[in-house]
Every structure is written in structure tokens, then in C-alpha cells.
Write an enzyme that holds these catalytic residues in place. Structure first.
Site, short mmCIF file in Angstrom:
data_model
loop_
_atom_site.label_atom_id
_atom_site.label_comp_id
_atom_site.label_asym_id
_atom_site.label_seq_id
_atom_site.Cartn_x
_atom_site.Cartn_y
_atom_site.Cartn_z
N TYR A 1 22.45 15.61 58.67
CA TYR A 1 23.68 16.24 58.28
C TYR A 1 24.47 16.00 59.47
O TYR A 1 26.05 16.26 58.84
CB TYR A 1 23.30 17.73 59.06
CG TYR A 1 23.22 18.72 59.94
CD1 TYR A 1 24.43 18.07 61.31
CD2 TYR A 1 21.99 18.50 60.69
CE1 TYR A 1 23.69 18.72 62.54
CE2 TYR A 1 22.09 19.56 62.01
CZ TYR A 1 22.44 18.70 63.35
OH TYR A 1 22.62 18.75 64.53
N GLU A 2 24.89 15.36 59.95
CA GLU A 2 26.01 14.34 60.78
C GLU A 2 26.93 13.74 59.59
O GLU A 2 28.03 12.77 59.74
CB GLU A 2 25.94 13.64 61.58
CG GLU A 2 25.26 14.72 63.00
CD GLU A 2 25.16 13.90 64.55
OE1 GLU A 2 25.96 13.08 64.60
OE2 GLU A 2 23.31 14.30 64.18
N ASN B 1 15.12 31.77 66.27
CA ASN B 1 15.97 32.51 65.49
C ASN B 1 14.19 33.13 64.77
O ASN B 1 14.43 32.53 64.23
CB ASN B 1 17.58 32.74 65.30
CG ASN B 1 16.79 31.31 64.30
OD1 ASN B 1 17.02 30.15 65.17
ND2 ASN B 1 17.11 31.39 63.16
N MET C 1 16.71 21.63 60.60
CA MET C 1 17.28 20.34 60.05
C MET C 1 16.90 18.99 60.64
O MET C 1 17.69 18.58 60.76
CB MET C 1 19.02 21.18 60.28
CG MET C 1 19.08 21.96 60.23
SD MET C 1 20.93 22.59 60.51
CE MET C 1 20.80 24.15 60.33
N SER C 2 15.69 18.94 60.92
CA SER C 2 15.45 17.50 61.75
C SER C 2 13.73 17.51 61.42
O SER C 2 13.24 17.75 60.84
CB SER C 2 15.77 17.66 63.81
OG SER C 2 15.01 18.69 63.51
N ALA D 1 13.92 22.86 68.06
CA ALA D 1 14.51 24.51 67.57
C ALA D 1 14.47 24.68 65.88
O ALA D 1 15.12 24.76 65.03
CB ALA D 1 16.10 24.97 68.02
N HIS E 1 21.34 13.57 63.35
CA HIS E 1 21.21 14.62 62.21
C HIS E 1 22.05 14.49 60.92
O HIS E 1 22.33 13.48 60.94
CB HIS E 1 21.82 15.66 62.53
CG HIS E 1 20.71 16.38 63.50
ND1 HIS E 1 21.16 16.65 64.80
CD2 HIS E 1 19.84 17.53 64.29
CE1 HIS E 1 20.15 17.22 65.65
NE2 HIS E 1 19.49 17.08 64.68
N HIS F 1 27.78 15.21 73.67
CA HIS F 1 27.42 13.82 74.60
C HIS F 1 26.17 12.31 73.69
O HIS F 1 25.76 12.83 72.32
CB HIS F 1 26.66 14.37 75.76
CG HIS F 1 25.65 14.16 75.72
ND1 HIS F 1 24.45 13.33 75.59
CD2 HIS F 1 24.58 15.48 75.82
CE1 HIS F 1 22.99 14.02 75.16
NE2 HIS F 1 23.88 15.64 76.01
N HIS G 1 24.14 29.46 67.07
CA HIS G 1 23.97 28.37 67.91
C HIS G 1 23.56 28.67 69.33
O HIS G 1 22.43 28.48 69.39
CB HIS G 1 24.69 27.20 67.73
CG HIS G 1 24.18 25.93 68.52
ND1 HIS G 1 22.64 24.88 67.99
CD2 HIS G 1 23.88 25.40 69.42
CE1 HIS G 1 22.65 23.87 68.55
NE2 HIS G 1 23.54 23.66 69.35
N SER H 1 16.84 20.60 70.04
CA SER H 1 18.19 21.84 71.06
C SER H 1 17.62 22.40 72.01
O SER H 1 16.51 22.82 71.42
CB SER H 1 18.42 22.40 70.07
OG SER H 1 19.45 21.47 68.87
N1 HPA Z 1 17.75 27.40 60.19
C1 HPA Z 1 17.81 26.47 60.38
N2 HPA Z 1 17.53 25.17 61.42
C2 HPA Z 1 17.26 25.80 62.56
C3 HPA Z 1 17.30 27.20 62.22
C4 HPA Z 1 17.08 27.78 61.12
O1 HPA Z 1 17.03 29.67 61.43
N3 HPA Z 1 17.10 27.84 63.66
C5 HPA Z 1 17.72 26.72 64.69
N4 HPA Z 1 17.58 25.50 63.80
#
Ligand code: HPA
Length: 268
Positions: free
Chosen positions: A76-77, A226, A202-203, A104, A74, A52, A238, A21
Site C-alpha cells: 500500500y505504500e 482490533n 495488509m501484509s 497485526a 507494504h 524510520h 492505528h 506493527s
Molecule cells: N484490517 C486490516 N489490516 C489491519 C487491521 C484491520 O482491521 N488491523 C490491523 N491491521
């Protein structure tokens, strides 16, 4: 199935780079770039998250052939885990010997800051899912694969050297995989820290595990987007991810170029 991609090169790319991301612009380092949408490759699931369907970008970085994977599926999709990792099996079947995973991630380590880059030294699979579960086929690698060096040591050394050469600060740490799509609770982040994690996302873990079992060299970098939940007093979004990516963009690019240069002398 692979003809369309294989026709792009004389020798297979030295590395495939999965863009996370906010990190898509890393593919701008490629010259003579050719874009092929995932949907043109039969059997490859299309990611749904970013508006996309994803694309391969083949080109030359520092004169070496590189295949970028822009967009990932992912878990989670709602996809099956084998769909998440299908692209890794494809890349392996194309004869590409190594995989660079980017993502990310949220900082679990309180000394990290948004915009930091963290080299993944190891991971914790906290998902309850093992992407290697299933009927055994010898061609996929060992039935009970060793996990003591999922992230290849000599690639980690090359990344650290590249960081030194370019004066880019590169943190090191353990990535923990939660499936998402919800962000973690503050208690989960605390638990992750106690377990030894430095970043959460998450990946990446499923792809790394499948590539490792197939005998590929693997490395990974998390772009810290973050502070994970509960560290500072603000909800996660996001948008934050994309803003932090802008902060780290130049650093990541310099580091990446230097790393790719270091592959010139490596086994292809
Ligand atoms: N948690 C999970 N996945 C993420 C985060 C997070 O804080 N930031 C970016 N992807």
C-alpha cells in the site's frame, strides 16, 4: 551486498523473524544484538510507514542465531510487489532456512479479542496480485508452485507445543490479505468471514508465498489488534493496534522463546 550481514555470524541464523506493527520489542529477546539499517544493504527498499527506514537485528535467542527484520515494505505504500518481497529473497540468499512472519491483524472471527495471538494455518490472497508473477527463473523454485502447505506443518506443531508449554492461548486461523491502506468496509469483513477468513491484514501473504516458492519453511502469527470493521460499533485506528500489542507482548515473548528453544533440535 550480503557481506555486511554475513560477517555477523559463523553459521547462518536458524530463522528470520519479520516483526509486525507493535511487535518490534520481540527483538529484545536477542543477546549480543547488532543493528544494521536496511539502507546499508544496497538494493533493499526502505519501508516508509513507521517513521524510520527499518533495520536488521542479529543476535542470539536461547543461544541460537536469529535475524530479526524490524520494519517491512507494504504494497500500500505504492511499492512494486517485488520490492515488498525483496527482503525474503535476501534472507534466502543468506542461507537462512526458515521465516517467521508476524503482523497485526483485525479479527474477522467474532470469537477473537484484541490481544489474542493467532497462528496462521493458511491464507487467502484477496489482493488480486500474485507476487510470483513474472519471468521464470529456475533458481526461484517451481513455475507453478504448490500452495497446499505454505505454512509448514511441523513449525505449526512446534508453535502449538510452545503454546502448551507456556500456557499461552494460541488461536488458529486463516489470514486474508487486503492491500490497504484503507481498512475494510463492514461488508468486506462479512464477505471475508463467508470466505473462511479469521483475521484480516495488509501484509504477510506476499512474503509467505515467495519464501514458500524458494523452498523455505514458513510460519506466522497474527497479533489481533482490533475487531475488524462492523463487528463492534467504533471506527478503527492505528493507535488501537499499538495498544493491543502491549496486551499481548509478554505472551508473545514467552511463546517465541519456547518456540526458538524447540528449534535447537531441528535441521539448521
Ligand atoms: N484490517 C486490516 N489490516 C489491519 C487491521 C484491520 O482491521 N488491523 C490491523 N491491521
Amino acid at each position: 551486498m550480503h557481506k555486511k550481514l554475513e560477517s555477523l555470524w559463523k553459521k547462518p541464523p536458524v530463522i528470520a523473524v519479520q516483526l509486525g506493527s507493535g511487535l518490534k520489542s520481540l527483538a529484545d529477546t536477542a543477546t549480543d544484538a547488532v543493528h544494521i539499517p536496511y539502507e546499508e544493504i544496497p538494493g533493499l527498499p526502505r519501508p516508509g510507514v513507521e517513521g524510520h527506514g527499518g533495520e536488521f537485528i542479529f543476535g542470539y535467542v536461547e543461544s541460537l542465531p536469529v535475524l530479526f527484520l524490524s520494519g517491512r515494505v507494504h504494497y500500500y505504500e505504492g511499492k512494486e510487489i517485488d520490492e515488498v518481497t525483496a527482503i525474503v529473497r535476501l534472507v534466502h540468499a543468506l542461507g537462512i532456512p526458515r521465516l517467521f512472519l508476524t503482523n497485526a491483524a483485525g479479527a474477522v472471527n467474532e470469537t477473537f479479542r484484541p490481544g489474542d495471538l493467532m497462528m496462521i494455518t493458511d491464507h487467502i490472497n484477496f489482493s488480486g496480485i500474485n507476487p510470483l508473477r513474472g519471468p521464470y527463473h529456475e533458481k526461484d523454485g517451481p513455475r507453478f508452485p504448490d500452495q497446499s502447505e505454505v505454512y509448514t506443518k511441523h513449525l505449526q506443531e512446534k508453535l502449538l507445543q510452545a503454546a502448551q508449554e507456556t500456557a499461552v492461548s494460541l488461536k488458529k486461523g486463516v489470514y486474508i490479505w487486503f492491500t490497504g491502506p484503507s481498512y475494510e468496509t463492514p461488508a468486506e469483513v462479512k464477505a471475508a468471514r463467508v470466505l473462511g477468513a479469521d483475521a484480516v491484514g495488509m501484509s504477510t501473504v506476499p512474503e509467505a508465498m515467495v519464501a514458500n516458492r524458494l523452498g523455505m519453511e514458513v510460519c506466522g502469527i497474527s497479533m489481533i489488534s482490533n475487531m475488524a470493521a462492523g463487528i463492534i460499533d467504533s471506527p478503527l485506528s492505528h493507535e488501537e493496534v499499538l495498544e493491543a500489542a502491549k496486551l499481548s507482548e509478554q505472551n508473545f515473548r514467552q511463546l517465541f522463546l519456547s518456540f526458538i528453544r524447540s528449534l535447537k533440535n531441528a535441521r539448521i
